[in-house]
Motif scaffolding. Structure first.
Motif, short mmCIF file in Angstrom:
data_model
loop_
_atom_site.label_atom_id
_atom_site.label_comp_id
_atom_site.label_asym_id
_atom_site.label_seq_id
_atom_site.Cartn_x
_atom_site.Cartn_y
_atom_site.Cartn_z
N ASN A 1 -0.82 7.39 7.02
CA ASN A 1 -1.04 7.38 8.47
C ASN A 1 -2.32 6.62 8.82
OD1 ASN A 1 -0.19 8.05 10.96
ND2 ASN A 1 -1.02 10.11 10.95
N ALA A 2 -3.37 6.85 8.06
CA ALA A 2 -4.63 6.16 8.32
C ALA A 2 -4.48 4.66 8.10
CB ALA A 2 -5.72 6.72 7.40
N TYR A 3 -3.76 4.29 7.07
CA TYR A 3 -3.56 2.85 6.82
C TYR A 3 -2.75 2.21 7.94
CZ TYR A 3 -1.88 -1.46 4.78
OH TYR A 3 -1.57 -2.77 4.59
N VAL B 1 0.84 -1.21 0.00
CA VAL B 1 0.00 0.00 0.00
C VAL B 1 0.87 1.25 0.00
CG1 VAL B 1 -1.71 1.29 1.32
CG2 VAL B 1 -1.91 -1.17 1.12
N ALA C 1 -1.63 11.69 5.09
CA ALA C 1 -2.86 11.31 5.79
C ALA C 1 -3.29 9.89 5.42
CB ALA C 1 -3.98 12.30 5.46
N LEU C 2 -3.16 9.53 4.16
CA LEU C 2 -3.55 8.18 3.73
C LEU C 2 -2.64 7.12 4.32
CD1 LEU C 2 -4.35 8.92 -0.01
CD2 LEU C 2 -5.96 8.32 1.77
N HIS D 1 -2.49 3.09 11.10
CA HIS D 1 -3.19 2.98 12.38
C HIS D 1 -4.47 2.16 12.31
CE1 HIS D 1 -0.71 5.58 14.85
NE2 HIS D 1 -0.53 6.33 13.77
N SER D 2 -4.95 1.84 11.12
CA SER D 2 -6.22 1.13 11.06
C SER D 2 -6.10 -0.27 10.47
CB SER D 2 -7.23 1.93 10.24
OG SER D 2 -6.79 2.03 8.90
N GLU D 3 -5.18 -0.49 9.52
CA GLU D 3 -5.19 -1.76 8.80
C GLU D 3 -3.83 -2.44 8.67
OE1 GLU D 3 -8.85 -1.19 5.69
OE2 GLU D 3 -6.93 -0.31 5.21
#
Lengths: 149, 87
Positions: free
Chosen positions: A86-88, A43, A83-84, A90-92
């Motif tokens: 970081n979101a990946y 990713v 942001a993308l 912390h979430s997936e």
């Protein structure tokens, strides 16, 4: 005439910039679609590849005579990519995030313990050959003293 | 035929290919890949609108593209922030 430059020359520069941006977009498309999806951290790799399209978009905006679009996207594209990612994470992201995958911490502790053991035991290369012989002789003497014979 | 027009048409073709590729990216399983594909789709659509508006001299295409660029990126960043705090 613009800024003392011939209009035909400006048109040629615009054309070159548009072709460069189109080629960059096509290269990025090939990269995104052909990258192996079974790779680790793929990713982040895709986000990295799509950064090429961001730069191509900025070049195309400039070539099309829209500097406002280019400036806005120049400032917002890095924020978006961060942001993308970081979101990946912390979430997936179960491969790197120890919160989502606690076994990562256990593996790290095991690795640290192995490193400590390796540091404590001296390697045979560090010892002189005479020291090794002394150790062997002392061991043989001990085995004789044990009375196992 | 003007060389600039030919290059703009080449860019439009590349953008259409990229739009199809972003649709493929959106269909990946994870939410993050959907976000990445959506943001790339927004950029490609913005660029396409600006290019077509430049070719045909349609003014409001640029206004729509500006709104799409700003709202698309801000919306994606906002959703990414929510996704980060959700866990």
């Amino acid at each position: 005439m613009m800024f003392g430059i011939d209009a035909g020359l400006i048109s040629l520069i615009q054309s070159i910039l548009l072709v460069i941006s189109a080629l960059l977009i096509l290269i990025a498309v090939a990269g995104v679609l052909k990258i192996d999806r079974n790779l680790d951290n793929v990713v982040y790799a895709r986000i990295h590849i799509l950064g090429i399209v961001d730069v191509a978009g900025i070049i195309a905006f400039i070539a099309l005579g829209q500097p406002l679009f280019a400036l806005i996207y120049l400032f917002l594209a890095p924020l978006l990519a961060h942001a993308l990612a970081n979101a990946y994470f912390h979430s997936e992201d179960t491969l790197n995030n120890p919160v989502l995958n606690p076994s990562i911490l256990d593996e790290e502790e095991i690795l640290e313990e192995d490193e400590d053991i390796l540091v404590e035991t001296p390697a045979e290369e560090d010892l002189d050959s005479s020291e090794i012989l002394d150790i062997d002789e002392s061991l043989e003497e001990k085995s004789e003293d044990d009375g196992n014979d | 035929m003007d060389i600039l027009l030919i290059c703009e048409c080449f860019l439009i073709i590349a953008l259409i290919v990229f739009l199809i590729a972003t649709l493929r990216i959106i269909t990946y399983k994870s939410i993050s890949m959907g976000l990445i594909g959506t943001s790339s789709f927004t950029l490609a659509l913005t660029l396409l609108l600006v290019t077509v508006g430049t070719i045909y001299n349609i003014g409001f295409f640029k206004d729509i593209a500006l709104a799409l660029l700003l709202l698309g990126i801000v919306g994606t960043i906002a959703y990414a922030a929510v996704l980060r705090r959700a866990e």
